[in-house]
Design an enzyme around this catalytic site. Structure first.
Site, PDB file in Angstrom:
ATOM      1  N   TRP A 196     -25.959 -17.626 -31.859  1.00 34.49           N
ATOM      2  CA  TRP A 196     -26.433 -16.323 -32.347  1.00 34.49           C
ATOM      3  C   TRP A 196     -27.967 -16.273 -32.276  1.00 34.49           C
ATOM      4  O   TRP A 196     -28.559 -15.239 -32.002  1.00 34.49           O
ATOM      5  CB  TRP A 196     -25.964 -16.120 -33.789  1.00 34.49           C
ATOM      6  CG  TRP A 196     -26.474 -14.864 -34.436  1.00 34.49           C
ATOM      7  CD1 TRP A 196     -25.878 -13.641 -34.426  1.00 34.49           C
ATOM      8  CD2 TRP A 196     -27.672 -14.709 -35.181  1.00 34.49           C
ATOM      9  NE1 TRP A 196     -26.630 -12.734 -35.115  1.00 34.49           N
ATOM     10  CE2 TRP A 196     -27.746 -13.364 -35.586  1.00 34.49           C
ATOM     11  CE3 TRP A 196     -28.710 -15.563 -35.542  1.00 34.49           C
ATOM     12  CZ2 TRP A 196     -28.802 -12.851 -36.343  1.00 34.49           C
ATOM     13  CZ3 TRP A 196     -29.760 -15.065 -36.282  1.00 34.49           C
ATOM     14  CH2 TRP A 196     -29.800 -13.723 -36.680  1.00 34.49           C
ATOM     15  N   HIS A 197     -28.589 -17.432 -32.511  1.00 35.40           N
ATOM     16  CA  HIS A 197     -30.048 -17.462 -32.530  1.00 35.40           C
ATOM     17  C   HIS A 197     -30.667 -17.254 -31.156  1.00 35.40           C
ATOM     18  O   HIS A 197     -31.817 -16.842 -31.054  1.00 35.40           O
ATOM     19  CB  HIS A 197     -30.555 -18.781 -33.123  1.00 35.40           C
ATOM     20  CG  HIS A 197     -30.403 -18.833 -34.600  1.00 35.40           C
ATOM     21  ND1 HIS A 197     -29.245 -19.247 -35.198  1.00 35.40           N
ATOM     22  CD2 HIS A 197     -31.242 -18.495 -35.602  1.00 35.40           C
ATOM     23  CE1 HIS A 197     -29.387 -19.164 -36.506  1.00 35.40           C
ATOM     24  NE2 HIS A 197     -30.585 -18.709 -36.785  1.00 35.40           N
ATOM     25  N   GLY A 198     -29.953 -17.555 -30.120  1.00 35.86           N
ATOM     26  CA  GLY A 198     -30.536 -17.309 -28.813  1.00 35.86           C
ATOM     27  C   GLY A 198     -29.777 -17.984 -27.705  1.00 35.86           C
ATOM     28  O   GLY A 198     -28.946 -18.866 -27.930  1.00 35.86           O
TER      29      GLY A 198
END
Lengths: 310, 482
Positions: free
Chosen positions: B325-327
């Site tokens: 989700w963070h990247g």
């Protein structure tokens, strides 16, 4: 709600009062030794130096990277190095020079690579200080957005006026002082000093800003109205730092060439060996300064021939 | 528009005045103003991003209404999955498409020639991961019938785009935030003052702690090849405080700003670096995202029920998805997996809820055991952040390799040692204030309330002075890129 607004005002009024009073206090002895004050001498040069003139505009890469005496001897023109510090911003550099430009002046603009990758209106502590320390009239060279962007630096500036070290035991810097410059505006006091250790710049990680090119084109148009000529060159950049950002630099070169501006030389010509740097990836040692100046003279000569400049 | 920018310093008072002096008589007007202000706030980055948020708003608003009128379970499922696929599809295209393609072409060389798909030259819309998850929570809750859908588009648009938390959370649940747009707000003095105090502390965390730590963390991570192991440890610790100051600071500003308008947002950080084990850390770090994954992914997967294998699977899924989700980078996935590994022993020994209450409640200092547990958990977290911060996996491995060399025992050295020492001192003071206020929703919420006004004001002036003194090097908020 009324009480909230009144209390909030009561809270901020002393703070604002403090900041205003502090700003009104005259420049401190320490600040008055800053290299920003060289702008007064440089402006005097712009007013008094006779034709034919070649004016250099840029950041500290130019002030710490040019030997104007060689330029004068080789090109037979009167050089004026107006550059001080890149943090003043390209827009400010251009606009503060424009008012002094005379007919048939040659202007060599050398933005540093970071300046192609940030907002044209960005503020900085140096920009704020050149207004509030050096000359408040410099405010006229700023856009509204630039003025907004320097406001956050004012409280810190105000607080600095109350620091004891600003008034006592003030020592002038060996390198970054108002007296570090020669009669052309080149920073020369470091020429006799040994090289200092420093780290290369990492890869540029911000996006290229196309507004920078637009702003330079506009500057060129203004110069044209004054019958002056604008040439763009590349900064002398430490080889290792150059390699770290070679893709971004290549992109800058492409954008400049596509823009229709008169660009002299290629970026990689000004990739300076690490051994010729002084204390940052943009500051050159005496040998580096001479090396870069000769490259620049070759490029300027070619350009002048092309322009049929007499 | 950044919270720590001059534009926001003008924007916020203008919206505040309009909200309480012009639109305070009518709920509809208040919500309309919130939507207009939020779109201006968001469009300030790039007005083209607005089309996406408007699209998501209309899509989920319509699906919510259709879900409420539809009784056929199959059709309801189709509606739910339409929302999930489109929302996550948009997120996938903007955030993960290029990474997926590059990874695929790296694994199967020559595939690019056959497939003919090229990377897209697209910008990642700011905050897309945050508002996508927020709108998804609405659709899922309406589908589960745990809340009634709204019939008011303006109200829903205000919920999706509410500017204080639009670009970096807290990711609010529809059943908590949406009803707040259904009641006309009246000004509450104490609440607004509390909001200002929280904004002030958030700015301190961002400008003084995070931005200054960022300077050193960047310097060290960008030159890790030339530095000693001990310096690299310090670099990882600087990043540990940078990311906390940055994100928890942002959350405090967001929550404080919301309070100015009478809104209550959920707490997003609860002093995570004082956690006594990694399970407690994850109950205290980015709470709005952790609980989102818990409620909408972990529990539907079976949670901590089922066989050992299922428990392990669920833990790895939730942490890896959280990392992803963070990247779009393998470093985030490894960071997630590493946290799963940390968590697993606690889950398998049923020790994941050993530490749930306030740390050292009623005591000035923690016990020796608590202190060692806090230190150990902090060490694990710092180690994991190396993967989070590194440019790529190779960088992270080289970085750790260098830490584990003999140079670990050298004296740390880097540019500007004097300022680094000053910063370490400031971080120490910050930690003391945080420890002192660990029972509150933010650490200065009660600090000085009983002091005389001049003393209290002086304390606030000191914080403001520090913000200006150490500020100036404006940095983007890290979580905006997610």
């Amino acid at each position: 709600m009324k009480i909230f607004v009144v209390n909030l005002t009561n809270f901020f009024v002393p703070f604002l009062f403090f900041v205003i009073i502090a700003i009104a206090i005259p420049v401190t002895p320490r600040a008055s030794k800053s290299l920003l004050f060289s702008s007064e001498k440089k402006n005097l040069l712009l007013t008094t130096v006779p034709n034919p003139r070649i004016i250099f505009v840029g950041g500290s890469n130019l002030s710490f990277g040019l030997n104007s005496q060689i330029i004068k001897d080789s090109l037979g023109m009167n050089p004026i190095n107006t550059s001080i510090h890149a943090s003043l911003g390209l827009k400010y550099m251009m606009e503060s020079t424009l008012k002094y430009v005379k007919e048939s002046d040659i202007i060599i603009l050398v933005p540093e690579y970071s300046q192609y990758h940030r907002s044209i209106n960005s503020g900085s502590e140096e920009l704020m200080r050149i207004i509030f320390d050096v000359d408040i009239l410099n405010l006229m060279d700023l856009s509204i957005i630039q003025i907004f962007n320097i406001i956050p630096y004012l409280p810190k500036y105000g607080m600095s006026k109350f620091k004891i070290t600003e008034y006592f035991n003030v020592k002038e810097s060996d390198i970054y002082s108002v007296n570090s410059f020669n009669e052309f505006g080149d920073a020369v006091s470091h020429w006799s000093l040994p090289r200092q250790e420093f780290r290369p710049y990492p890869q540029i990680n911000t996006k290229f800003n196309p507004d920078v090119i637009k702003c330079i084109i506009q500057f060129g148009n203004e110069l044209q109205k004054k019958n002056a000529i604008l040439l763009i060159s590349y900064p002398g950049f430490q080889s290792t730092s150059y390699n770290n950002s070679h893709k971004q630099i290549y992109n800058v070169q492409n954008k400049l060439e596509e823009s229709g501006l008169f660009v002299i030389g290629k970026a990689d010509r000004y990739k300076i060996p690490d051994s010729l740097m002084f204390n940052t990836p943009y500051h050159l040692s005496k040998n580096g300064v001479d090396y870069r100046t000769i490259l620049l003279i070759e490029d300027i000569s070619k350009a002048l021939k092309k322009l049929d400049y007499n | 528009m950044l919270f720590n920018s001059i534009e926001f310093a003008i924007f916020l008072p203008v919206v505040f005045i309009l909200y309480w002096f012009v639109t305070s008589k009518a709920l509809k007007l208040q919500n309309l103003l919130i939507v207009a202000a939020s779109y201006l706030f968001y469009g300030w980055w790039d007005w083209r991003f607005l089309s996406l948020i408007i699209f998501s708003t209309i899509l989920d608003f319509s699906i919510g209404i259709l879900l409420s009128s539809q009784q056929n379970e199959l059709k309801r499922k189709v509606l739910l999955w339409t929302s999930i696929i489109i929302n996550l599809g948009l997120l996938g295209v903007f955030k993960y498409y290029n990474w997926f393609l590059d990874s695929l072409y790296n694994v199967i060389p020559g595939l690019q020639v056959i497939a003919g798909f090229n990377s897209l030259d697209i910008l990642l819309p700011v905050g897309i991961s945050f508002y996508t998850f927020q709108t998804l929570s609405y659709t899922i809750d309406v589908y589960k019938k745990s809340m009634e859908p709204t019939k008011d588009l303006v109200e829903f648009a205000a919920f999706v785009s509410f500017f204080p938390q639009l670009v970096a959370g807290p990711i609010e649940r529809a059943n908590h935030l949406l009803p707040q747009f259904q009641i006309r707000k009246s000004f509450n003095y104490a609440y607004a003052v509390d909001g200002l105090r929280q904004i002030l502390w958030g700015l301190f965390m961002k400008v003084v702690i995070a931005d200054n730590c960022a300077g050193f963390a960047n310097q060290i991570f960008n030159n890790s090849d030339n530095l000693s192991g001990s310096t690299l440890v310090l670099g990882a610790i600087f990043f540990t405080f940078q990311i906390y100051g940055d994100f928890a600071g942002y959350s405090n500003i967001a929550i404080g700003t919301s309070k100015l308008f009478g809104f209550d947002l959920m707490q997003n950080f609860n002093y995570p670096y004082f956690s006594r084990d990694i399970a407690e850390f994850w109950r205290r770090w980015h709470i709005s995202l952790s609980t989102w994954f818990r409620d909408y992914l972990y529990i539907p997967l079976g949670g901590s029920r089922g066989s050992k294998w299922e428990k392990v699977r669920n833990i790895f899924i939730i942490f890896i998805v959280s990392g992803f989700w963070h990247g779009a980078n393998w470093t985030f996935i490894v960071w997630g997996a590493l946290n799963a590994l940390y968590f697993l022993p606690l889950l398998l020994t049923n020790a994941n809820r050993t530490h749930v209450g306030e740390i050292a409640k009623g005591k000035t200092l923690p016990s020796a055991k608590e202190f060692l547990l806090i230190l150990f958990t902090f060490g694990l977290t710092v180690f994991a952040w190396i993967f989070f911060r590194a440019e790529n996996l190779n960088h992270a491995i080289t970085y750790i390799g260098k830490i584990l060399s003999m140079s670990l025992f050298e004296i740390p050295r880097f540019n500007d040692m004097r300022n680094a020492l000053i910063l370490i001192l400031i971080v120490a003071i910050f930690l003391i204030i945080e420890w002192n206020g660990r029972g509150e929703r933010y650490s200065i919420s009660n600090l000085g309330l009983k002091w005389k006004k001049p003393t209290r004001y002086f304390f606030y002036y000191c914080i403001i002075g520090a913000i200006f003194w150490f500020g100036g090097k404006e940095q983007q908020f890290i979580y905006f890129q997610f």
